[in-house]
Design an enzyme around this catalytic site. Sequence first.
Site, PDB file in Angstrom:
ATOM      1  N   SER A   7       0.866  -1.171   0.000  1.00  0.00           N
ATOM      2  CA  SER A   7       0.000   0.000   0.000  1.00  0.00           C
ATOM      3  C   SER A   7       0.905   1.223   0.000  1.00  0.00           C
ATOM      4  O   SER A   7       2.061   1.150   0.448  1.00  0.00           O
ATOM      5  CB  SER A   7      -0.933  -0.012   1.220  1.00  0.00           C
ATOM      6  OG  SER A   7      -0.218  -0.285   2.395  1.00  0.00           O
ATOM      7  N   GLU A   9       1.264   5.441   0.805  1.00  0.00           N
ATOM      8  CA  GLU A   9       0.683   6.576   1.530  1.00  0.00           C
ATOM      9  C   GLU A   9       1.045   7.890   0.834  1.00  0.00           C
ATOM     10  O   GLU A   9       2.191   8.097   0.448  1.00  0.00           O
ATOM     11  CB  GLU A   9       1.234   6.562   2.963  1.00  0.00           C
ATOM     12  CG  GLU A   9       0.673   7.675   3.824  1.00  0.00           C
ATOM     13  CD  GLU A   9       1.084   7.527   5.275  1.00  0.00           C
ATOM     14  OE1 GLU A   9       0.889   6.439   5.865  1.00  0.00           O
ATOM     15  OE2 GLU A   9       1.611   8.509   5.820  1.00  0.00           O
ATOM     16  N   ASP A 101      -1.843  14.521  16.522  1.00  0.00           N
ATOM     17  CA  ASP A 101      -1.106  15.380  17.454  1.00  0.00           C
ATOM     18  C   ASP A 101      -1.775  16.740  17.519  1.00  0.00           C
ATOM     19  O   ASP A 101      -2.326  17.209  16.530  1.00  0.00           O
ATOM     20  CB  ASP A 101       0.346  15.550  16.987  1.00  0.00           C
ATOM     21  CG  ASP A 101       1.103  14.238  17.102  1.00  0.00           C
ATOM     22  OD1 ASP A 101       1.169  13.703  18.227  1.00  0.00           O
ATOM     23  OD2 ASP A 101       1.591  13.749  16.076  1.00  0.00           O
ATOM     24  N   PHE A 208      13.099  14.542  10.488  1.00  0.00           N
ATOM     25  CA  PHE A 208      11.794  13.946  10.705  1.00  0.00           C
ATOM     26  C   PHE A 208      11.896  12.788  11.715  1.00  0.00           C
ATOM     27  O   PHE A 208      11.036  12.615  12.581  1.00  0.00           O
ATOM     28  CB  PHE A 208      11.271  13.471   9.350  1.00  0.00           C
ATOM     29  CG  PHE A 208       9.834  13.111   9.360  1.00  0.00           C
ATOM     30  CD1 PHE A 208       8.888  14.022   9.801  1.00  0.00           C
ATOM     31  CD2 PHE A 208       9.411  11.870   8.930  1.00  0.00           C
ATOM     32  CE1 PHE A 208       7.551  13.688   9.826  1.00  0.00           C
ATOM     33  CE2 PHE A 208       8.076  11.522   8.956  1.00  0.00           C
ATOM     34  CZ  PHE A 208       7.148  12.437   9.405  1.00  0.00           C
ATOM     35  N   HIS A 258       3.783  -1.094   3.709  1.00  0.00           N
ATOM     36  CA  HIS A 258       3.090   0.178   3.499  1.00  0.00           C
ATOM     37  C   HIS A 258       4.181   1.227   3.271  1.00  0.00           C
ATOM     38  O   HIS A 258       4.982   1.495   4.171  1.00  0.00           O
ATOM     39  CB  HIS A 258       2.259   0.510   4.740  1.00  0.00           C
ATOM     40  CG  HIS A 258       1.511   1.799   4.672  1.00  0.00           C
ATOM     41  ND1 HIS A 258       0.286   1.919   4.036  1.00  0.00           N
ATOM     42  CD2 HIS A 258       1.789   3.043   5.164  1.00  0.00           C
ATOM     43  CE1 HIS A 258      -0.162   3.169   4.143  1.00  0.00           C
ATOM     44  NE2 HIS A 258       0.741   3.867   4.823  1.00  0.00           N
TER      45      HIS A 258
HETATM   46  P1  FAD Z   1      -2.445   6.545  20.313  1.00  0.00           P
HETATM   47  O1  FAD Z   1      -2.505   5.126  19.932  1.00  0.00           O
HETATM   48  O2  FAD Z   1      -3.667   7.137  20.970  1.00  0.00           O
HETATM   49  O3  FAD Z   1      -1.191   6.720  21.280  1.00  0.00           O
HETATM   50  C1  FAD Z   1      -0.662   8.002  21.568  1.00  0.00           C
HETATM   51  C2  FAD Z   1       0.166   7.959  22.842  1.00  0.00           C
HETATM   52  O4  FAD Z   1      -0.705   7.808  23.958  1.00  0.00           O
HETATM   53  C3  FAD Z   1       1.146   6.778  22.923  1.00  0.00           C
HETATM   54  O5  FAD Z   1       2.295   7.237  23.590  1.00  0.00           O
HETATM   55  C4  FAD Z   1       0.400   5.746  23.758  1.00  0.00           C
HETATM   56  O6  FAD Z   1       1.291   4.870  24.462  1.00  0.00           O
HETATM   57  C5  FAD Z   1      -0.393   6.638  24.708  1.00  0.00           C
HETATM   58  N1  FAD Z   1      -1.662   6.060  25.143  1.00  0.00           N
HETATM   59  C6  FAD Z   1      -2.570   5.392  24.372  1.00  0.00           C
HETATM   60  N2  FAD Z   1      -3.635   5.023  25.122  1.00  0.00           N
HETATM   61  C7  FAD Z   1      -3.402   5.477  26.384  1.00  0.00           C
HETATM   62  C8  FAD Z   1      -4.124   5.428  27.596  1.00  0.00           C
HETATM   63  N3  FAD Z   1      -5.320   4.823  27.681  1.00  0.00           N
HETATM   64  N4  FAD Z   1      -3.576   6.020  28.709  1.00  0.00           N
HETATM   65  C9  FAD Z   1      -2.362   6.625  28.645  1.00  0.00           C
HETATM   66  N5  FAD Z   1      -1.619   6.706  27.493  1.00  0.00           N
HETATM   67  C10 FAD Z   1      -2.150   6.136  26.383  1.00  0.00           C
HETATM   68  N6  FAD Z   1      -0.006  12.027  11.928  1.00  0.00           N
HETATM   69  C11 FAD Z   1      -0.677  13.002  11.258  1.00  0.00           C
HETATM   70  O7  FAD Z   1      -0.669  14.171  11.662  1.00  0.00           O
HETATM   71  N7  FAD Z   1      -1.404  12.693  10.121  1.00  0.00           N
HETATM   72  C12 FAD Z   1      -1.469  11.420   9.621  1.00  0.00           C
HETATM   73  O8  FAD Z   1      -2.140  11.173   8.616  1.00  0.00           O
HETATM   74  C13 FAD Z   1      -0.734  10.401  10.287  1.00  0.00           C
HETATM   75  N8  FAD Z   1      -0.724   9.128   9.827  1.00  0.00           N
HETATM   76  C14 FAD Z   1       0.003   8.166  10.473  1.00  0.00           C
HETATM   77  C15 FAD Z   1       0.002   6.855   9.966  1.00  0.00           C
HETATM   78  C16 FAD Z   1       0.753   5.865  10.590  1.00  0.00           C
HETATM   79  C17 FAD Z   1       0.733   4.467  10.024  1.00  0.00           C
HETATM   80  C18 FAD Z   1       1.523   6.171  11.742  1.00  0.00           C
HETATM   81  C19 FAD Z   1       2.360   5.109  12.409  1.00  0.00           C
HETATM   82  C20 FAD Z   1       1.509   7.452  12.265  1.00  0.00           C
HETATM   83  C21 FAD Z   1       0.745   8.468  11.659  1.00  0.00           C
HETATM   84  N9  FAD Z   1       0.696   9.777  12.160  1.00  0.00           N
HETATM   85  C22 FAD Z   1      -0.003  10.756  11.472  1.00  0.00           C
HETATM   86  C23 FAD Z   1       1.385  10.137  13.408  1.00  0.00           C
HETATM   87  C24 FAD Z   1       0.447   9.989  14.635  1.00  0.00           C
HETATM   88  O9  FAD Z   1      -0.645  10.877  14.516  1.00  0.00           O
HETATM   89  C25 FAD Z   1       1.247  10.322  15.902  1.00  0.00           C
HETATM   90  O10 FAD Z   1       2.255   9.354  16.095  1.00  0.00           O
HETATM   91  C26 FAD Z   1       0.418  10.527  17.161  1.00  0.00           C
HETATM   92  O11 FAD Z   1       1.288  11.140  18.127  1.00  0.00           O
HETATM   93  C27 FAD Z   1      -0.110   9.253  17.805  1.00  0.00           C
HETATM   94  O12 FAD Z   1      -1.192   8.729  17.161  1.00  0.00           O
HETATM   95  P2  FAD Z   1      -1.694   7.235  17.579  1.00  0.00           P
HETATM   96  O13 FAD Z   1      -2.899   6.958  16.806  1.00  0.00           O
HETATM   97  O14 FAD Z   1      -0.566   6.289  17.507  1.00  0.00           O
HETATM   98  O15 FAD Z   1      -2.071   7.517  19.115  1.00  0.00           O
END
Ligand code: FAD
Length: 276
Positions: A7, A9, A101, A208, A258
């Site tokens: 895939s 991105e 973020d 980055f 990906h």
């Molecule tokens: P989460 O899974 O919610 O985790 C975030 C943090 O919170 C982690 O440190 C986790 O350990 C902690 N956490 C989770 N649950 C809990 C809880 N219940 N209590 C306490 N702590 C907790 N960014 C963009 O801006 N745009 C994009 O399109 C984008 N696409 C991405 C695609 C991929 C495949 C990846 C790997 C990253 C992408 N990102 C993107 C970056 C991403 O948005 C950031 O890494 C963001 O900081 C975390 O998102 P997450 O969904 O992993 O968060």
Amino acid sequence: MTATATSFEFYPPKTDEQRKQLDRTAARLKSAVPDYVSVTFGAGGSTLSHTPETIERLQRHHALEAAPHISCMGGSREEIRAQLQRYISMGATRLVTLRGDLPSGMASPGDLRYASELVEFIRDETGDHFRIEVAAYPEMHPQARDAHADLKHFIGKAKAGADGAITQYFYNADAYFRFVDDVRAAGVDIPIVPGIMPIANFSQLRRFSEMCGAEIPRWVTQRMLAYGDDVASVRAFGTDVVAQLCQRLIDGGAPGMHFYTLNLARPTLAVLARLA
Ligand code: FAD
């Protein structure tokens, strides 16, 4: 060219020039027959985002299955519900689901705090309509308390209803294999697809990587620095390093790849051309 599922991105273009570039890139990458492509969102800007129009462009002009990335950062339940309905009406059946973020200056994180809550919300609202991918961090998310807590939170996302995961990019295959082993040991068996960052511009990649907590091995950095402005050598070595990584991942059982294309076709195609 590999038979492994791939895939690609893309980020959403904002100018006509960027749109033309995406069109050229999508047309070239289509030759690699991706399973689907995905489109990121800008940090925190769900409502201002160019993601939906880019999804439409890839569907309409390129006949590609296109998956939007969706975030809960800064959005209310109502806004996220509206986005989901919009994507359903556009024919999207797959989402890359993230917390995102908070951009500096934005005060409120929104109604949902973590990606696991967003996955639950999407399941509650739309049942099994979407295949949901979530993010995984073999080298740990930079804000996590520690690696164990991060693994536990990843498992929480799977249990909330994710169908699969895509990892942050990495250049150390062992980090991926160990992460997958740990997830399997916790009884979670969703596919975890490695995210692959081809090396196009090394100084940009270094900046980055510091922000997102991805480690570039010292031996790679030192070789790259020694090449300096010798673009041909930087490209050749970058392709070598990433193709070897991909081959190891495929041989070790990774369910797909990906590619973070940065809207460029050449670096990704150069890697794919080297895979068995
Ligand atoms: P989460 O899974 O919610 O985790 C975030 C943090 O919170 C982690 O440190 C986790 O350990 C902690 N956490 C989770 N649950 C809990 C809880 N219940 N209590 C306490 N702590 C907790 N960014 C963009 O801006 N745009 C994009 O399109 C984008 N696409 C991405 C695609 C991929 C495949 C990846 C790997 C990253 C992408 N990102 C993107 C970056 C991403 O948005 C950031 O890494 C963001 O900081 C975390 O998102 P997450 O969904 O992993 O968060």
